[in-house]
Design an enzyme around this catalytic site. Structure first.
Site, PDB file in Angstrom:
ATOM      1  N   GLY A   1       0.819  -1.210   0.000  1.00 28.32           N
ATOM      2  CA  GLY A   1       0.000   0.000   0.000  1.00 28.32           C
ATOM      3  C   GLY A   1       0.850   1.255   0.000  1.00 28.32           C
ATOM      4  O   GLY A   1       0.488   2.256   0.612  1.00 28.32           O
TER       5      GLY A   1
ATOM      6  N   GLY B   1      -1.374   7.677   1.220  1.00 26.91           N
ATOM      7  CA  GLY B   1      -1.546   7.716   2.665  1.00 26.91           C
ATOM      8  C   GLY B   1      -0.281   7.439   3.447  1.00 26.91           C
ATOM      9  O   GLY B   1       0.799   7.946   3.136  1.00 26.91           O
TER      10      GLY B   1
ATOM     11  N   GLY C   1       1.500   4.743   3.657  1.00 26.74           N
ATOM     12  CA  GLY C   1       2.534   4.048   2.902  1.00 26.74           C
ATOM     13  C   GLY C   1       3.385   4.985   2.079  1.00 26.74           C
ATOM     14  O   GLY C   1       4.612   4.842   2.021  1.00 26.74           O
TER      15      GLY C   1
ATOM     16  N   SER D   1      -3.962  -0.889  14.518  1.00 25.50           N
ATOM     17  CA  SER D   1      -4.829   0.277  14.684  1.00 25.50           C
ATOM     18  C   SER D   1      -5.366   0.308  16.102  1.00 25.50           C
ATOM     19  O   SER D   1      -5.422  -0.718  16.787  1.00 25.50           O
ATOM     20  CB  SER D   1      -5.997   0.190  13.689  1.00 25.50           C
ATOM     21  OG  SER D   1      -7.072   1.022  14.068  1.00 25.50           O
TER      22      SER D   1
ATOM     23  N   TYR E   1     -13.538  -5.089  11.406  1.00 28.71           N
ATOM     24  CA  TYR E   1     -12.294  -4.330  11.251  1.00 28.71           C
ATOM     25  C   TYR E   1     -11.431  -4.484  12.502  1.00 28.71           C
ATOM     26  O   TYR E   1     -10.217  -4.719  12.416  1.00 28.71           O
ATOM     27  CB  TYR E   1     -12.599  -2.854  11.020  1.00 28.71           C
ATOM     28  CG  TYR E   1     -11.366  -1.987  10.869  1.00 28.71           C
ATOM     29  CD1 TYR E   1     -10.493  -2.165   9.801  1.00 28.71           C
ATOM     30  CD2 TYR E   1     -11.072  -0.996  11.797  1.00 28.71           C
ATOM     31  CE1 TYR E   1      -9.359  -1.386   9.664  1.00 28.71           C
ATOM     32  CE2 TYR E   1      -9.943  -0.197  11.668  1.00 28.71           C
ATOM     33  CZ  TYR E   1      -9.090  -0.400  10.590  1.00 28.71           C
ATOM     34  OH  TYR E   1      -7.955   0.375  10.456  1.00 28.71           O
TER      35      TYR E   1
END
Length: 306
Positions: free
Chosen positions: A23, A27, A29, A152, A179
């Site tokens: 990724g 963002g 990454g 996260s 998630y």
């Protein structure tokens, strides 16, 4: 740990080190890639959208003329793509110093990967589990390599757990809880991987980090109210990338550490070592997740290095 206002200035020269960032085209990454490029790393942006990947490569090269960087196709929602990426990487490179498992999806409508896994668990955890396992021979040949897995704050949301009886959400789908499950799995994986490295006396480290509440394109599925709150309570992606970069480069880490922002509730601030929830240290849960992940992906890890 020291350096309570740690930032990219603390990162030592990375010349000659090969890094994969999943990724890496946007963002967090892209922020990680930009900083590592400035430090001389050889970068592989593992991306699903090659057009965006090439745009990211050009953006970084414009700021760092001598950067060695390329985009390579990787779809974490497709085990065949993961296998193909790993083979292509092994054909092009002879070592891998840093693997940053950064890509992810956040609270989309219900969907499945090509292999039939629920999308969030399939991409965020199983995809990275399979990728790391496929790249393990290369990592084991690279002394002082690191694997950094991005989790996260959601890992500790109320009700978060690994729901083995319904991993693919065939009975019901709660996008927030699912998630949270995938982000809990990220930490369990990172910790268990580091334990296995140590058990085999392999000179490799596995670490975990979270970006706090950072503004990225992951939040595209949030409603207007939540996006408004995020605007006031979050931090830019450049700050959110710092905990990941610290885990990736701080020479004082021992493996098994978890990094996040230093501010209130770890939402924002400079990166420090933080504590993870009690559930992330459940060794039986971690072992069951590992075994299940091997069964689902068909990927088993080889830790032979000497």
């Amino acid at each position: 740990m020291r350096n309570q206002r740690w930032n990219e200035e603390y990162i030592e020269d990375q010349s000659g080190k090969v890094a994969i960032i999943t990724g890496g085209s946007s963002g967090l990454g892209l922020e990680q890639a930009s900083v590592l490029a400035q430090k001389g790393a050889i970068l592989v942006l593992a991306v699903r959208d090659m057009a965006k990947g090439m745009e990211a490569v050009q953006e970084i090269q414009q700021k760092n003329m001598n950067t060695k960087i390329e985009a390579m196709k990787l779809d974490l929602a497709d085990l065949d793509s993961i296998r193909a990426f790993s083979r292509e990487f092994e054909d092009k490179y002879d070592h891998l110093d840093l693997l940053i498992n950064n890509a992810g999806v956040m609270m989309p409508p219900f969907g499945k990967t090509k292999d039939g896994f629920e999308l969030q668990f399939g991409v965020n955890h199983l995809g990275h589990f399979a990728l790391t396992g496929r790249l393990m021979p290369m990592l084991m040949r690279t002394e002082t390599a690191r694997v950094v897995t991005v989790s996260s704050l959601a890992n500790a949301w109320k009700g978060a757990n690994i729901f083995f009886e319904d991993l693919q959400c065939e009975t019901s789908y709660d996008k927030q809880l699912t998630y949270a499950q995938s982000k809990l799995a990220n930490i369990l994986f990172a910790y268990e991987l580091d334990k296995k490295f140590k058990e085999h006396k392999a000179p490799i480290l596995s670490l975990c980090a979270h970006p706090g509440w950072s503004v990225t394109n992951l939040q595209q599925h949030l409603n207007v109210f939540m996006k408004t709150i995020a605007h006031f309570m979050s931090q830019p992606a450049s700050m959110g990338a710092l905990p990941i970069l610290r885990a990736a480069t701080d020479k004082d880490v021992k493996g098994g550490e978890y990094f996040g922002p230093s501010g209130i509730n770890e939402r924002k601030g400079y990166p420090v070592q933080v504590k993870s929830s009690t559930l992330t240290h459940d060794t039986q849960l971690a072992k069951r997740l590992w075994k299940t992940s091997e069964e689902l992906t068909g990927v088993t890890y080889c830790f032979n290095w000497n």
